[in-house]
Design a protein around this motif. Structure first.
Motif, mmCIF file in Angstrom:
data_model
loop_
_atom_site.group_PDB
_atom_site.id
_atom_site.type_symbol
_atom_site.label_atom_id
_atom_site.label_comp_id
_atom_site.label_asym_id
_atom_site.label_seq_id
_atom_site.Cartn_x
_atom_site.Cartn_y
_atom_site.Cartn_z
ATOM 1 N N PHE A 91 13.402 1.173 -4.220
ATOM 2 C CA PHE A 91 13.973 -0.114 -4.599
ATOM 3 C C PHE A 91 15.464 0.021 -4.896
ATOM 4 C CE2 PHE A 91 9.534 -0.103 -5.838
ATOM 5 C CZ PHE A 91 9.080 -1.298 -5.345
ATOM 6 N N VAL A 128 8.314 2.802 -0.903
ATOM 7 C CA VAL A 128 9.447 1.895 -1.092
ATOM 8 C C VAL A 128 10.437 2.514 -2.074
ATOM 9 C CG1 VAL A 128 10.165 -0.433 -1.716
ATOM 10 C CG2 VAL A 128 7.899 -0.051 -0.744
ATOM 11 N N GLY A 138 0.830 -1.202 0.000
ATOM 12 C CA GLY A 138 0.000 0.000 0.000
ATOM 13 C C GLY A 138 0.856 1.239 0.000
ATOM 14 N N PRO A 139 0.283 2.359 -0.409
ATOM 15 C CA PRO A 139 1.075 3.587 -0.506
ATOM 16 C C PRO A 139 1.405 4.218 0.843
ATOM 17 C CG PRO A 139 -1.177 3.965 -1.256
ATOM 18 C CD PRO A 139 -1.072 2.512 -0.936
ATOM 19 N N ARG A 150 9.743 9.985 -5.439
ATOM 20 C CA ARG A 150 8.478 9.261 -5.611
ATOM 21 C C ARG A 150 8.005 8.703 -4.268
ATOM 22 N NH1 ARG A 150 8.543 4.420 -9.809
ATOM 23 N NH2 ARG A 150 10.039 3.617 -8.320
#
Lengths: 338, 291
Positions: free
Chosen positions: B92, B90, B85-86, B159
């Motif tokens: 990466f 994350v 979920g937001p 982001r």
């Protein structure tokens, strides 16, 4: 600037022009000369050798409609077909000019009566037949894409659906257009019964057969493209909890576009090949019918006219492939750099 | 002890209890994690270190909800974690940008999702703000493919922060970058983290990075069945200065501690491997007598 031009040429599948451009820009003449020889000279020599061999062997082959025509005869017939088209176009223009005159005279004499215009009813020329064939193949290609891309996406997204659909794909994929055509023609005759048909039945049957035979590469490639999407990209979608719709539009379609276009390119190639057979049987007034009619007429020109059609089919197929290749390269992003 | 701190420990922001992960393999189940317990306070920066392959990234992706849990429970902010979920941003290891989009569009993809209730203009402002904060003010409309690795990871950080998540999960985000870019991005990360006070969990194998960034460094034992081996409290005030840290005497104590732990793990592993080999050898030696 120079780099940009050669890049565009590469993308357009015209890489063989770029050494000429480089030479004009004054880049190392010897190196460019060698490149020109390799990219333009060698294919040219091969074509000349082919034409030479053809010209020598053809007159020696006797058939019941005369000897096999050589390149010169075929070229002459191609010119003849073009002349024929121009003459037909002139007649058509004359017809409409004359009709326009008559209409003016009619309206002057009977201002209160309705004038009924008439269509020119000349026979279709070779150029018209080419246009009909292109229309048919694009119609079929459109049907095929409209069906194969969505189904391919669903197959790629769900292993279950893929497993369910896969046997059907494998069974229907190898079926020849000649087997499909009778069924399609009967179905079209039974189901497409309007008083004012938008399409000729023969046209519709040919287009549907083209679609049935050409949708498989698009379907399979789309499914493979969707199934092989980078897992990281899907993880982004999962973390952001994108809706199904957004995921498909923003991630799945863009990322599988290169595969989809590879499929479309193969499909259009298959479609073009199938088209000729379909037109022959369905009597759709395109190149296929032209070949068939020439065969039936069996005059001394039969062979050269059919060979004109063979080269036309080949060149147009090559052109369509090039257009698709260019589109394919335009949508391909450099995945390795991300 | 500060009573509020005690309270925080009683009800941690993120609690992992008895967390386990087992993969079925043809040669029986492979236990990656077993009995992993960890409590993280709100606003804390945790670095998770361990040898490569010990399962630290697995733990992180389980918290992110991208990897299923075999055993145990994860509770974040009073709720059990159940899928991705937001609320957990994350970052990466590979930046995972969508290559056909610009940096801005990559950030907008998340912003649109989280801020669906505000106007388009406000959403654009949010995305632009975070891109500016990571130093991409001038390059935000470049295609992701045209960005350098460092810039891509900046977009990745923007982001994650632009989602305004409750927690940040960073999976060796600077592992692929050169030293200088790494330093720059560590500063960018600390700048954003310091302002927003997000709880952060970062997986790394870089001891210096762990000391510079974290409040606590959690050390994981070697797999299989990895768990928390030791926790080191990094007692430096914030904002931290890299050069001051390097001049500090404690710094080398911390470093010794971490490296010592990792070396110990390695020795342990060798010992186990040696014992196994010896066992196998003795078995073999016995075999002829059995026949």
């Amino acid at each position: 600037m120079l780099h940009k031009i050669t890049h565009i040429l590469d993308k357009a599948g015209l890489a063989w022009i770029s050494p000429v451009v480089r030479l004009c820009a004054g880049e190392n003449p010897r190196e460019q000369g060698r490149q020109i020889f390799r990219l333009i000279g060698v294919p040219l020599i091969a074509i000349l050798l082919f034409l030479g061999a053809w010209a020598v062997i053809a007159p020696k082959v006797e058939t019941n409609v005369g000897t096999l025509p050589g390149p010169a005869a075929v070229w002459e017939q191609a010119g003849g077909l073009w002349q024929d088209h121009r003459a037909e176009r002139e007649r058509r223009a004359e017809f409409y000019a004359a009709q326009e005159q008559r209409r003016a005279a009619f309206e002057e004499r009977f201002p209160d009566r309705e004038w009924t215009a008439r269509e020119y009813s000349g026979r279709p020329t070779y150029i018209h037949q080419i246009v009909t064939s292109l229309k048919t193949v694009f119609m079929g290609f459109f049907f095929a894409s409209a069906f194969a891309i969505p189904i391919g996406i669903i197959c790629g997204m769900s292993k279950t659906v893929y497993t369910a659909v896969n046997p059907l794909i494998q069974i229907f994929k190898p079926v020849s257009p000649l087997a499909w055509l009778p069924i399609v023609m009967i179905l079209v005759a039974a189901l497409y019964t309007t008083d004012n048909p938008m399409f000729e039945r023969a046209f519709l049957s040919s287009a549907i057969v083209v679609a049935l035979c050409s949708l498989w590469p698009t379907l399979i490639n789309t499914a493979v493209g969707v199934a092989s999407i980078d897992k990281d990209h899907l993880n982004v979608a999962r973390v952001l909890k994108l809706s199904w719709h957004t995921k498909v539009i923003k991630i799945i379609i863009p990322s599988s576009l290169p595969y989809i276009f590879t499929g479309l390119r193969l499909s259009l190639g298959v479609g073009w090949m199938v088209l000729i057979a379909a037109e022959m049987l369905a009597q759709n007034p395109g190149l296929g019918k032209f070949v068939w009619d020439m065969y039936q007429s069996s005059s001394s020109q039969t062979l050269s006219l059919i060979l004109v059609a063979v080269f036309t089919i080949g060149l147009l197929g090559f052109l369509l492939d090039r257009i698709m290749l260019t589109l394919q390269q335009l949508v391909t992003f450099d995945e390795s750099s991300v | 002890m500060d009573p509020t701190l005690l309270d925080d420990y009683k009800r941690p922001f993120l609690e992992l209890s008895q967390l386990g992960k087992t993969y079925p393999t043809p040669r029986g189940p492979a236990v990656i994690l077993k009995d992993l317990n960890l409590r993280i306070r709100k606003g804390e920066f945790i670095a998770l270190i361990g040898h490569s392959g010990c399962g630290k990234s697995t733990a992180l992706s389980m918290i992110a909800g991208l990897n299923s849990v075999t055993e145990g429970v994860m509770i974040m902010d009073g709720k059990e974690i159940d899928g991705p979920g937001p609320d957990r941003g994350v970052v990466f290891q590979s930046p995972c940008l969508l290559p056909w989009m610009t940096a801005f569009e990559n950030v907008m993809l998340g912003v649109n999702q989280v801020y669906f209730h505000v106007s388009r203009r406000e959403r654009r402002t949010i995305a632009e703000h975070y891109l500016q904060r990571v130093g991409l003010g001038d390059a935000m409309h470049k295609r992701a493919t045209d960005l350098s690795n460092g810039m891509k990871q900046r977009v990745g950080i923007a982001r994650a922060f632009a989602l305004d998540p409750k927690m940040l999960l960073l999976d060796e985000p600077f592992g692929m970058l050169d030293q200088l870019t790494k330093y720059e991005l560590q500063d960018v990360l600390l700048g954003l983290w310091g302002k927003d006070q997000k709880t952060a969990l970062m997986v790394t194998h870089d001891v210096d990075e762990a000391i510079f960034l974290a409040d606590r460094v959690v050390m994981m034992t070697n797999g299989p069945a990895a768990k928390v081996g030791d926790i080191l409290e990094i007692d430096y005030p914030r904002p931290r200065d890299r050069h001051a840290l390097l001049a500090d005497a404690n710094y080398y104590r911390y470093r010794e501690h971490l490296i010592g732990f990792l070396e110990n793990c390695e020795l342990e592993k060798e010992k186990i491997a040696r014992e196994k080999a010896e066992n196998a050898a003795s078995k073999k030696a016995k075999e002829p007598t059995l026949v």
